[in-house]
Design a protein around this motif. Structure first.
Motif, PDB file in Angstrom:
ATOM      1  N   ASP A   1      29.652 -33.609  16.238  1.00 36.63           N
ATOM      2  CA  ASP A   1      30.316 -32.774  17.248  1.00 36.63           C
ATOM      3  C   ASP A   1      29.564 -31.459  17.440  1.00 36.63           C
ATOM      4  N   ASN A   2      28.220 -31.575  17.492  1.00 29.92           N
ATOM      5  CA  ASN A   2      27.305 -30.453  17.739  1.00 29.92           C
ATOM      6  C   ASN A   2      27.218 -29.445  16.590  1.00 29.92           C
TER       7      ASN A   2
ATOM      8  N   GLY B   1      15.721 -42.169  16.216  1.00 31.42           N
ATOM      9  CA  GLY B   1      16.078 -43.454  16.801  1.00 31.42           C
ATOM     10  C   GLY B   1      17.051 -43.289  17.956  1.00 31.42           C
ATOM     11  N   GLN B   2      18.044 -44.141  18.023  1.00 32.38           N
ATOM     12  CA  GLN B   2      19.017 -44.047  19.109  1.00 32.38           C
ATOM     13  C   GLN B   2      19.953 -42.847  18.951  1.00 32.38           C
ATOM     14  N   ALA B   3      19.919 -42.207  17.763  1.00 31.55           N
ATOM     15  CA  ALA B   3      20.743 -41.017  17.543  1.00 31.55           C
ATOM     16  C   ALA B   3      20.123 -39.773  18.171  1.00 31.55           C
ATOM     17  N   GLU B   4      18.976 -39.961  18.841  1.00 33.25           N
ATOM     18  CA  GLU B   4      18.395 -38.838  19.580  1.00 33.25           C
ATOM     19  C   GLU B   4      19.349 -38.414  20.696  1.00 33.25           C
ATOM     20  N   GLU B   5      20.090 -39.404  21.204  1.00 37.80           N
ATOM     21  CA  GLU B   5      21.149 -39.131  22.174  1.00 37.80           C
ATOM     22  C   GLU B   5      22.492 -39.220  21.451  1.00 37.80           C
ATOM     23  N   PRO B   6      23.495 -38.441  21.861  1.00 38.81           N
ATOM     24  CA  PRO B   6      24.803 -38.457  21.190  1.00 38.81           C
ATOM     25  C   PRO B   6      25.397 -39.862  21.120  1.00 38.81           C
ATOM     26  N   MET B   7      25.898 -40.215  19.946  1.00 39.27           N
ATOM     27  CA  MET B   7      26.539 -41.506  19.727  1.00 39.27           C
ATOM     28  C   MET B   7      28.010 -41.263  19.395  1.00 39.27           C
ATOM     29  N   GLN B   8      28.884 -41.765  20.226  1.00 36.03           N
ATOM     30  CA  GLN B   8      30.310 -41.599  19.989  1.00 36.03           C
ATOM     31  C   GLN B   8      30.816 -42.697  19.052  1.00 36.03           C
ATOM     32  N   LEU B   9      31.424 -42.282  17.934  1.00 39.03           N
ATOM     33  CA  LEU B   9      31.979 -43.239  16.984  1.00 39.03           C
ATOM     34  C   LEU B   9      33.428 -43.541  17.323  1.00 39.03           C
ATOM     35  N   GLY B  10      33.788 -44.825  17.239  1.00 39.40           N
ATOM     36  CA  GLY B  10      35.170 -45.215  17.458  1.00 39.40           C
ATOM     37  C   GLY B  10      36.038 -44.810  16.279  1.00 39.40           C
ATOM     38  N   GLU B  11      37.334 -45.038  16.393  1.00 34.49           N
ATOM     39  CA  GLU B  11      38.267 -44.649  15.339  1.00 34.49           C
ATOM     40  C   GLU B  11      38.131 -45.503  14.083  1.00 34.49           C
ATOM     41  N   ASP B  12      37.343 -46.575  14.153  1.00 29.31           N
ATOM     42  CA  ASP B  12      37.127 -47.422  12.971  1.00 29.31           C
ATOM     43  C   ASP B  12      35.645 -47.607  12.693  1.00 29.31           C
ATOM     44  N   GLU B  13      34.817 -46.658  13.141  1.00 27.89           N
ATOM     45  CA  GLU B  13      33.368 -46.788  13.002  1.00 27.89           C
ATOM     46  C   GLU B  13      32.761 -45.647  12.189  1.00 27.89           C
TER      47      GLU B  13
END
Length: 208
Positions: free
Chosen positions: A123-124, A140-152
């Motif tokens: 969250d920055n 990797g792909q985390a270079e762009e923000p990755m939104q995690l679900g409520e179970d991830e």
């Protein structure tokens, strides 16, 4: 009269001895049963696959996983977990002990994760990790923000140059339902799981 009294006393003594012996045997059986339940239902032996968790855990090393605490509370940031990977196709069977992977939780459910210069942000806000990790790594792909679900969960390798973790699009995030438990102990050698050991200086580095 005295003989009868002595005989009664001996019978009473034998009776107490038998009662104590039975009680002792019951206690031993209960302890063995409890140990069996703990070993079989709260712990699991897992073999480390790959070099992603070096230098803390090595490929082929055996570890003990606590499988009960996940039912009591959610694993926190920094916890080393064992989990089943997501199936990549309908033909693949992921729920097999031979497929269990081990990584460290860095991002928690509901957070937005991204990485810059090897630092993980939730969250920055930069995450303060408990151990030193190599920061000269790809996001990797985390270079762009990755939104995690409520179970991830967002997990990373301790060997941060190894991208076989949530930074890879083929690896993805870890779902709570796929978590086997937290890794807390290694076998051969016996030790508790913590974090990676600091890299040792070479003789050339010491002299420079």
């Amino acid at each position: 009269m005295n003989l009868r009294f002595e005989e009664e006393a001996k019978k009473e003594k034998r009776k107490k001895l038998i009662i104590e012996l039975v009680r002792y045997l019951i206690e031993v059986i209960l302890v063995i049963l409890l140990a069996w339940v703990i070993i079989n239902f709260t712990m699991k032996k897992v073999i480390v696959i790959g070099s992603a968790m070096e230098n803390m855990l090595n490929s082929g090393q055996e570890v003990i996983v606590n499988t009960i605490t996940k039912h009591l509370f959610s694993p926190g940031r920094g916890t080393v977990i064992a989990f089943y990977p997501e199936k990549k196709s309908s033909l693949e069977t992921s729920l097999s002990d031979s497929n269990i992977l081990i990584r460290r939780i860095v991002g928690l459910p509901g957070e937005k994760i991204h990485m810059e210069d090897g630092v993980v942000y939730a969250d920055n806000k930069p995450i303060e990790e408990s151990y030193e990790f190599d920061r000269h790594v790809s996001a990797g792909q985390a270079e762009e923000p990755m939104q995690l679900g409520e179970d991830e969960y967002f997990v990373l390798s301790d060997k941060r140059t190894d991208l076989d973790d949530s930074r890879s699009s083929s690896f993805t995030k870890v779902k709570k339902g796929n978590i086997v438990g937290s890794v807390f102990m290694t076998l051969n050698p016996f030790s508790f799981v913590s974090g990676p050991e600091p890299e040792k200086e070479t003789e050339e580095e010491k002299d420079s």
